[in-house]
Design a protein around this motif. Sequence first.
Motif, mmCIF file in Angstrom:
data_model
loop_
_atom_site.group_PDB
_atom_site.id
_atom_site.type_symbol
_atom_site.label_atom_id
_atom_site.label_comp_id
_atom_site.label_asym_id
_atom_site.label_seq_id
_atom_site.Cartn_x
_atom_site.Cartn_y
_atom_site.Cartn_z
ATOM 1 N N ILE A 43 -20.801 26.131 -11.722
ATOM 2 C CA ILE A 43 -22.296 26.559 -11.724
ATOM 3 C C ILE A 43 -23.159 26.214 -13.499
ATOM 4 N N ASN A 44 -24.212 25.463 -12.913
ATOM 5 C CA ASN A 44 -24.427 24.826 -14.169
ATOM 6 C C ASN A 44 -26.266 25.257 -14.159
ATOM 7 N N VAL A 45 -26.123 25.002 -15.733
ATOM 8 C CA VAL A 45 -28.289 25.215 -15.327
ATOM 9 C C VAL A 45 -28.103 23.956 -16.531
ATOM 10 N N CYS A 46 -29.406 22.823 -15.581
ATOM 11 C CA CYS A 46 -29.501 21.890 -15.855
ATOM 12 C C CYS A 46 -30.620 21.724 -16.579
ATOM 13 N N PHE A 47 -30.947 20.781 -17.926
ATOM 14 C CA PHE A 47 -32.498 21.048 -18.391
ATOM 15 C C PHE A 47 -33.625 20.735 -17.187
ATOM 16 N N ASN A 48 -34.596 20.376 -16.337
ATOM 17 C CA ASN A 48 -35.283 18.792 -15.197
ATOM 18 C C ASN A 48 -36.444 19.319 -15.670
ATOM 19 N N ARG A 77 -29.482 23.922 -15.483
ATOM 20 C CA ARG A 77 -28.089 24.284 -14.701
ATOM 21 C C ARG A 77 -27.421 25.528 -16.097
ATOM 22 N N LEU A 78 -26.476 26.670 -14.947
ATOM 23 C CA LEU A 78 -25.837 27.123 -16.165
ATOM 24 C C LEU A 78 -24.634 26.612 -16.194
ATOM 25 N N GLY A 79 -24.673 27.065 -17.570
ATOM 26 C CA GLY A 79 -23.120 26.478 -18.016
ATOM 27 C C GLY A 79 -23.864 25.595 -19.223
ATOM 28 N N SER A 80 -24.440 25.224 -19.006
ATOM 29 C CA SER A 80 -24.629 23.198 -19.569
ATOM 30 C C SER A 80 -25.595 24.009 -21.098
ATOM 31 N N SER A 81 -26.361 23.053 -21.051
ATOM 32 C CA SER A 81 -27.096 22.200 -22.673
ATOM 33 C C SER A 81 -28.077 22.349 -21.654
ATOM 34 N N GLY A 82 -29.475 22.430 -22.301
ATOM 35 C CA GLY A 82 -30.418 22.221 -22.123
ATOM 36 C C GLY A 82 -32.021 22.375 -23.444
ATOM 37 N N VAL A 83 -33.228 21.388 -23.323
ATOM 38 C CA VAL A 83 -34.448 21.454 -24.515
ATOM 39 C C VAL A 83 -35.408 22.164 -23.642
ATOM 40 N N ASN A 93 -16.457 20.674 3.283
ATOM 41 C CA ASN A 93 -15.989 20.706 1.595
ATOM 42 C C ASN A 93 -17.292 21.861 1.447
ATOM 43 N N CYS A 94 -17.329 21.934 -0.464
ATOM 44 C CA CYS A 94 -18.046 22.348 -0.720
ATOM 45 C C CYS A 94 -17.856 23.034 -2.546
ATOM 46 N N SER A 95 -18.433 22.345 -3.331
ATOM 47 C CA SER A 95 -18.212 22.207 -4.629
ATOM 48 C C SER A 95 -19.360 22.515 -6.290
ATOM 49 N N VAL A 96 -18.858 23.433 -6.330
ATOM 50 C CA VAL A 96 -19.655 23.841 -7.535
ATOM 51 C C VAL A 96 -19.816 23.331 -8.808
ATOM 52 N N ASP A 97 -21.045 22.764 -9.314
ATOM 53 C CA ASP A 97 -21.728 21.816 -10.650
ATOM 54 C C ASP A 97 -20.424 22.159 -11.419
ATOM 55 N N SER A 98 -19.964 21.365 -12.008
ATOM 56 C CA SER A 98 -18.671 21.241 -12.688
ATOM 57 C C SER A 98 -19.134 21.089 -14.235
ATOM 58 N N HIS A 99 -20.136 21.380 -14.240
ATOM 59 C CA HIS A 99 -20.105 21.820 -16.011
ATOM 60 C C HIS A 99 -19.562 23.526 -16.036
ATOM 61 N N ILE A 100 -19.286 24.446 -15.045
ATOM 62 C CA ILE A 100 -18.960 25.666 -14.807
ATOM 63 C C ILE A 100 -17.559 25.582 -14.318
ATOM 64 N N THR A 101 -16.687 26.120 -15.701
ATOM 65 C CA THR A 101 -15.416 25.873 -15.640
ATOM 66 C C THR A 101 -14.393 27.476 -15.059
ATOM 67 N N THR A 116 -5.923 23.453 -4.801
ATOM 68 C CA THR A 116 -6.042 24.243 -6.064
ATOM 69 C C THR A 116 -5.443 23.450 -6.828
ATOM 70 N N ALA A 117 -5.243 21.978 -6.753
ATOM 71 C CA ALA A 117 -5.460 20.945 -8.370
ATOM 72 C C ALA A 117 -7.008 20.385 -8.046
ATOM 73 N N GLU A 118 -7.907 20.661 -7.593
ATOM 74 C CA GLU A 118 -9.532 19.928 -7.511
ATOM 75 C C GLU A 118 -10.294 21.539 -8.202
ATOM 76 N N ILE A 119 -9.988 22.810 -8.434
ATOM 77 C CA ILE A 119 -10.630 24.001 -8.566
ATOM 78 C C ILE A 119 -11.006 22.960 -10.034
ATOM 79 N N SER A 120 -10.322 23.093 -10.539
ATOM 80 C CA SER A 120 -10.380 22.854 -12.345
ATOM 81 C C SER A 120 -11.810 21.944 -12.366
ATOM 82 N N LYS A 121 -12.106 21.162 -11.145
ATOM 83 C CA LYS A 121 -13.071 20.578 -11.256
ATOM 84 C C LYS A 121 -14.185 21.034 -10.284
ATOM 85 N N GLY A 122 -14.564 22.275 -9.808
ATOM 86 C CA GLY A 122 -15.113 22.869 -9.485
ATOM 87 C C GLY A 122 -15.240 22.456 -7.896
#
Length: 305
Positions: free
Chosen positions: A1-6, A31-37, A154-162, A207-213
């Motif tokens: 989950i990522n918070v991304c200022f767009n 995107r949740l978990g990231s930084s924004g301005v 396929n299912c991927s969560v934004d990589s900002h979320i650990t 399993t090895a890919e879960i850390s990458k979302g």
Amino acid sequence: INVCFNVAYSTVSFDISGLTVRTPSGPAVVRLGSSGVLPCYVNNRLLEQIRKVEWRRTDSETLVHLYQDGESRAESQQQDYHDRAHFFTDQIQHGNFSLRLDNLRAEDEGRYTCKVYRQEDSVSLAKLNLELRLLVSGSSRSISASVGEDITLNCSVDSHITPEHIEEVSWRKTDKDEDILVLLYQNNQTLSDSSDERYRDRVEFFTAEISKGNFSLRLKSIRTEDKGDKGVYTCQVFAGGLSAYATAVLDQLGFSLSHIMVLILCISASGSALLLCCLIYCRSHDKGCAFTSLIAVCSNVFTQR
């Protein structure tokens, strides 16, 4: 989950008594978990007249960050924003009072105001809506496979979320009025025992890919009933108080080359060998109901003969 200022690059400028404040015309989507301005720019020709700049939450008047008497006052921030809200210190001399928010949380969503104080007045002009997004992506194409094959949904969560911030990921199949739990990830672990018995021991995460979302689903030994009515599988993700989902569609199922060869042999056989041929193959490969249709075809041919 990522918070991304767009943030939109177009800006709106306000000019009151010579004080100009510029801010984006649209909301900041992050995107949740990231930084924004959150941008806020002041005419730098009037910097000497500015005694204070405040960033506050409009809904609660919470002080997010403060610039006063020529320096940032981090000690004045509300506790929730300590070490997360910052000015660009080296840019203040150019009139840049934009606010950077780190490690964005669901509760950070809302309306923010950049309030500029001069010696004789103040201008509350730069108001921005901060919107958070949980980004979950899947595949845009439906999947075709042969009975007995393994496939990946396929299912991927934004990589900002650990992974530790992900509360739950569930794969479900919606078939008519039935909601079938295919596989569940919860509390940092895969709960295989919670899967519907029709999918138990046939589904797994990478399993090895879960850390990458990556929460893609491996579905082994496809059966005809895996398609069901619509063949729609949903990956639902819960993180940081937000939720989002992606879908995968199992569109077409066919027979593999080995299955076709068995069918040909059955058709060419006669008498009891016809039905026995299909039964032996199905039982030896433990295909169960997946070959019901194949046996039916063989039986029909036998009847006609």
